[in-house]
Enzyme design. Structure first.
Site, PDB file in Angstrom:
ATOM      1  N   SER A 145       0.785  -1.234  -0.033  1.00 42.73           N
ATOM      2  CA  SER A 145      -0.115   0.017  -0.340  1.00 42.73           C
ATOM      3  C   SER A 145       0.951   1.255  -0.043  1.00 42.73           C
ATOM      4  CB  SER A 145      -0.861  -0.018   1.424  1.00 42.73           C
ATOM      5  OG  SER A 145      -1.424   1.233   1.481  1.00 42.73           O
ATOM      6  N   TYR A 158      -3.515  -0.016  10.097  1.00 41.55           N
ATOM      7  CA  TYR A 158      -3.508  -0.499   8.766  1.00 41.55           C
ATOM      8  C   TYR A 158      -1.834  -0.115   8.180  1.00 41.55           C
ATOM      9  CZ  TYR A 158      -4.481  -0.628   3.630  1.00 41.55           C
ATOM     10  OH  TYR A 158      -4.591  -1.084   2.298  1.00 41.55           O
TER      11      TYR A 158
END
EC number: 1.1.1.69
Length: 254
Positions: A145, A158
Site C-alpha cells: 500500500s 493499517y
C-alpha cells in the site's frame, strides 16, 4: 515476446479473491492463461467467483479457508498441491481496513487488522513457499500500500500492517531468492474500490487527492493488472525484493 508474459500452465493462488481487487487480479491473470485458485473465507463466495471466471473462459477452482487460521491454511495448501497442482504464484491480497483516531482505537480491531493484513501473509507464505523451495521455483506477490511508506489519520494499524508486509517482502527475498523464488510487492495508490468508496464520495478528499497526485485522478483498478502480470511471469525472474508502486506518481511528489 508474448511468451515472456504468458502465464499458460501456471497455478496462481490469490487470497481474498472472491471480490474487489482480488477478483479483478484473478480475472486479469486468468486472461493471460493461468488457472486461478480463488480463496475466500466462505465456500459460497469462492464458488460464485469461480463461476464468474468460467463464464469469461478462465480456468478456476475454489479453495475456501480462513487466512488467519494456520491449521486451515496448511490443510488447504496440502490439498491444492496434491489434488489441483503446484502453486506457481501466490498473491497475498486478503486485507481489511478499520478507522478510528489512534488514541481511541479498540484493541480488538487493532488485532483484527494485524491478523488479516500482516500475520496471514506470513502464515500463507510459509505454507506455500515450503513447496516452492522443494521445486526450486516460485513467485510471491504481496499486496502492499501507499501506507507501506506513508501515514494517514485514523488508519495507524493499517499503515503498521502494510509497513510490516513491505519488510516481510524484503526478508523473504533474502532467504528465498537462493531457491529461485521471487518475492515482490505491489503498492497501489488510491483506487476506486469498495474499500475506498467513502473517500471517493467525499468531494473534499477527491479534490485533495487530485491535487496531491501528479496524475491528478483516482486510479482505475484495471491499471493494477499489468504489474501483477509482470511479477507473475518470467519477465520478472531477476526482480526480487522490490516494491512496485502503482500510484500515479503520488509517492514521489511533495
Amino acid at each position: 515476446m508474448n511468451d515472456l508474459f504468458s502465464l499458460a500452465g501456471k497455478n496462481i493462488l490469490i487470497t481474498g479473491s472472491a471480490q474487489g481487487i482480488g477478483f479483478l487480479l484473478a480475472t486479469g491473470l486468468g486472461k493471460y492463461g493461468a488457472q486461478i485458485i480463488i480463496n475466500d473465507i466462505t465456500a459460497e463466495r469462492a464458488e460464485l467467483a469461480v463461476e464468474k471466471l468460467h463464464q469469461e473462459g478462465i480456468q478456476a477452482v475454489a479453495a475456501p479457508f480462513n487466512v488467519t487460521h494456520k491449521h486451515e491454511i496448511d490443510a488447504a495448501v496440502e490439498h491444492i498441491e496434491k489434488d489441483i497442482g503446484p502453486i506457481d504464484v501466490l498473491v497475498n491480497n486478503a486485507g481489511i481496513q478499520r478507522r478510528h483516531p489512534f488514541t481511541e482505537f479498540p484493541e480488538q480491531e487493532w488485532n483484527d487488522v494485524i491478523a488479516v493484513n500482516q500475520t496471514a501473509v506470513f502464515l500463507v507464505s510459509q505454507a506455500v513457499t515450503r513447496h516452492m523451495v522443494e521445486r526450486k521455483a516460485g513467485k510471491v506477490i504481496n499486496i502492499c500500500s501507499m501506507q507501506s511508506e506513508l501515514g494517514r489519520d485514523t488508519i495507524t494499524p493499517y499503515a503498521a500492517s502494510k509497513g510490516a508486509v513491505k519488510m516481510l517482502t524484503r526478508g523473504m527475498c533474502v532467504e528465498l531468492a537462493r531457491h529461485n523464488i521471487q518475492v515482490n510487492g505491489i503498492a497501489p495508490g488510491y483506487f476506486k474500490t469498495e474499500m475506498t468508496k467513502a473517500l471517493v464520495e467525499d468531494e473534499a478528499f477527491t479534490a485533495w487527492l487530485c491535487k496531491r497526485t501528479p496524475a491528478a485522478r483516482w486510479g482505475d483498478p484495471q491499471e493494477l493488472i499489468g504489474a501483477a502480470v509482470f511479477l507473475s511471469s518470467k519477465a520478472s525472474d531477476f526482480v526480487n525484493g522490490h516494491l512496485l508502486f502503482v500510484d500515479g506518481g503520488m509517492l514521489v511528489a511533495v
